[in-house]
Design an enzyme around this catalytic site. Structure first.
Site, PDB file in Angstrom:
ATOM      1  N   SER A  31       0.821  -1.210   0.000  1.00  0.00           N
ATOM      2  CA  SER A  31       0.000   0.000   0.000  1.00  0.00           C
ATOM      3  C   SER A  31       0.862   1.270   0.000  1.00  0.00           C
ATOM      4  CB  SER A  31      -0.928  -0.038   1.227  1.00  0.00           C
ATOM      5  OG  SER A  31      -1.698   1.124   1.304  1.00  0.00           O
ATOM      6  N   GLN A  32       1.715   1.435   0.999  1.00  0.00           N
ATOM      7  CA  GLN A  32       2.564   2.628   1.052  1.00  0.00           C
ATOM      8  C   GLN A  32       3.731   2.535   0.067  1.00  0.00           C
ATOM      9  OE1 GLN A  32       2.151   5.556   2.667  1.00  0.00           O
ATOM     10  NE2 GLN A  32       0.223   4.821   3.493  1.00  0.00           N
ATOM     11  N   VAL A  75       6.852  -7.690  10.265  1.00  0.00           N
ATOM     12  CA  VAL A  75       8.020  -8.384   9.699  1.00  0.00           C
ATOM     13  C   VAL A  75       9.262  -7.487   9.690  1.00  0.00           C
ATOM     14  CG1 VAL A  75       6.462  -9.704   8.191  1.00  0.00           C
ATOM     15  CG2 VAL A  75       7.780  -7.819   7.224  1.00  0.00           C
ATOM     16  N   GLN A  76       9.089  -6.212  10.031  1.00  0.00           N
ATOM     17  CA  GLN A  76      10.202  -5.269   9.895  1.00  0.00           C
ATOM     18  C   GLN A  76      11.413  -5.633  10.756  1.00  0.00           C
ATOM     19  OE1 GLN A  76       8.978  -1.177  10.371  1.00  0.00           O
ATOM     20  NE2 GLN A  76       7.556  -1.264   8.648  1.00  0.00           N
ATOM     21  N   HIS A 104       5.666   4.536  10.052  1.00  0.00           N
ATOM     22  CA  HIS A 104       4.977   4.309  11.332  1.00  0.00           C
ATOM     23  C   HIS A 104       6.086   4.002  12.330  1.00  0.00           C
ATOM     24  CE1 HIS A 104       2.117   3.148  14.320  1.00  0.00           C
ATOM     25  NE2 HIS A 104       2.137   1.846  14.091  1.00  0.00           N
ATOM     26  N   ASP A 125      -1.511   6.918  16.858  1.00  0.00           N
ATOM     27  CA  ASP A 125      -1.953   6.157  15.688  1.00  0.00           C
ATOM     28  C   ASP A 125      -2.634   4.862  16.128  1.00  0.00           C
ATOM     29  OD1 ASP A 125      -1.734   5.903  12.639  1.00  0.00           O
ATOM     30  OD2 ASP A 125      -0.871   4.008  13.298  1.00  0.00           O
ATOM     31  N   GLU A 159     -28.946   1.863   6.866  1.00  0.00           N
ATOM     32  CA  GLU A 159     -29.074   2.823   7.961  1.00  0.00           C
ATOM     33  C   GLU A 159     -27.842   2.905   8.853  1.00  0.00           C
ATOM     34  OE1 GLU A 159     -31.315   4.965   7.889  1.00  0.00           O
ATOM     35  OE2 GLU A 159     -32.669   4.018   6.451  1.00  0.00           O
ATOM     36  N   SER A 171     -31.249  16.643   9.519  1.00  0.00           N
ATOM     37  CA  SER A 171     -32.521  17.233   9.975  1.00  0.00           C
ATOM     38  C   SER A 171     -32.436  17.576  11.456  1.00  0.00           C
ATOM     39  CB  SER A 171     -33.651  16.223   9.767  1.00  0.00           C
ATOM     40  OG  SER A 171     -33.433  15.096  10.609  1.00  0.00           O
TER      41      SER A 171
END
Ligand code: NAD
Ligand code: MG
Length: 343
Positions: A28-29, A86-87, A109, A192, A228, A253
């Protein structure tokens, strides 16, 4: 006290343009950082394991892919974008032995540095540029000429040049177009984790499921319940995102607004806040990190069991059916496969 913020004019793109960058991981990153860096004129390679399924994707995008050790050995900036769990092992086995003195380790992160799973040696910079959005959004916004806000911080400034580097990198991925907020590894990591556990992921998911269960158990149609308590959530969140909770109340509303005031606090009672404090304490004292890492390193039995249970909640089946019938459905992310536990 206002947070310190940086924008494009505070950052010098030439700093990162004069470095060789290795992006480790192409998820992703990783894909977003690598492509945005490349499009900003930065010399970037992608480091992947032998036989990684991402190799073809990265090469098709025109990027150079190297084995991780080789990518690290030739880099001035090593960007660690493998999954957090895993880092540590990846760092010990494939990064640390090849890390050049004077280079920089960049994270998105702070988990591994803050909780001590990775101990960087003296003589390297340890920095963070953390986009406040999923990687696919980081790429899409960049291509649209905009950016996703980022958090920036420096844990170890061996070179004395870590801040210009961080700001330059943030600019290259589009972050300073939106704004970069200065923070610390500790603050980023703890807030985070807290945000995603108590509100964004954990809190919202549980709230939706309870709302759905309450309506369905009372005999209402599941499709109605889905609309809903789940579908409309996005519309509400978009308004909050634009103008805060007040704008959401302004747009709904008066009936909805009054119900918000009298029933919200009946559902989310003050003891929920006490539970949030317990969750925060477990993050701060490292016990959440330990539970996550212990499970991951012993085969992720708990994680996979919980994932499977989540995917078999009845709202997922109803949601799939409802979404398939309507035109708002968009498949923006070809690598996301709905309903596949094995993803
Ligand atoms: P991801 O799961 O999408 O991708 C990780 C990539 O790392 C994989 O695609 C693969 O290329 C590689 N990889 C996987 N296993 C590996 C292994 N055992 N050894 C080496 N490489 C491996 O990860 P992500 O969500 O992009 O997260 C990367 C970092 O970015 C993490 O630190 C995460 O906390 C941070 N982050 C993620 C997001 C997000 O939206 N996903 C947002 C902000 C920060
Ligand atoms: Mg987050």
């Amino acid at each position: 006290m206002m947070a310190e913020m940086f924008h494009d004019e505070d950052a010098d793109l030439s700093v990162i343009q004069s470095k060789k960058v290795a992006v480790i991981g192409y998820g992703s990153q990783g894909h977003a950082h690598a492509l945005n860096l490349r499009d900003s004129g930065v010399e970037v390679v992608v480091g992947l394991r032998e036989g990684s399924s991402s190799t073809v994707k990265a090469e098709e995008a025109g990027l150079t892919v190297l084995p991780i050790a080789e990518a690290v050995a030739q880099a001035d900036v090593v960007v660690v974008l493998a999954p957090d769990q895993v880092q540590a092992q990846l760092y010990t086995e494939e990064i640390a032995p090849h890390l050049r003195p004077g280079s920089a380790l960049l994270f998105s992160h702070g988990f591994n540095i803050h909780f001590g799973y990775i101990n960087a040696p003296d003589g390297v910079d340890v920095v963070m540029v953390a986009p406040k959005g999923p990687g696919h959004t980081v790429r899409r916004e960049f291509e649209a000429g905009r950016g996703v806000p980022v958090l920036v911080c420096v844990e170890q400034d061996s070179s004395g040049q870590a801040w210009p580097l961080v700001l330059s990198y943030a600019k290259a991925i589009g972050g300073t177009r939106a704004g970069a907020i200065k923070t610390t590894f500790r603050e980023e990591t703890e807030t985070d984790l807290f945000g995603e556990q108590s509100v964004l992921c954990g809190g919202v998911s549980q709230l939706i499921q309870y709302g759905f269960e309450t309506l369905v158990e009372a005999g209402y149609q599941p499709e109605m319940a889905y609309f809903e308590v789940c579908h409309e959530l996005k519309l509400i969140v978009d308004l909050i995102n634009e103008g805060g909770i007040s704008k959401q109340r302004w747009s709904c509303s008066d009936t909805a607004e009054y119900g918000d005031y009298v029933s919200g606090p009946r559902v989310i009672t003050p003891d929920v806040k006490d539970h949030m404090k317990d969750v925060l304490a477990d993050i701060q004292n490292g016990s959440f990190a330990k539970r996550f890492m212990d499970d991951q390193t012993s085969g992720a039995e708990e994680f996979l069991r919980l994932r499977k249970a989540g995917e078999s909640h009845p709202i997922e089946t109803t949601g799939r059916e409802v979404r398939s019938l309507f035109a708002w459905r968009q498949d923006l992310d070809s690598d996301y496969h709905e309903g596949s536990v094995a993803r």
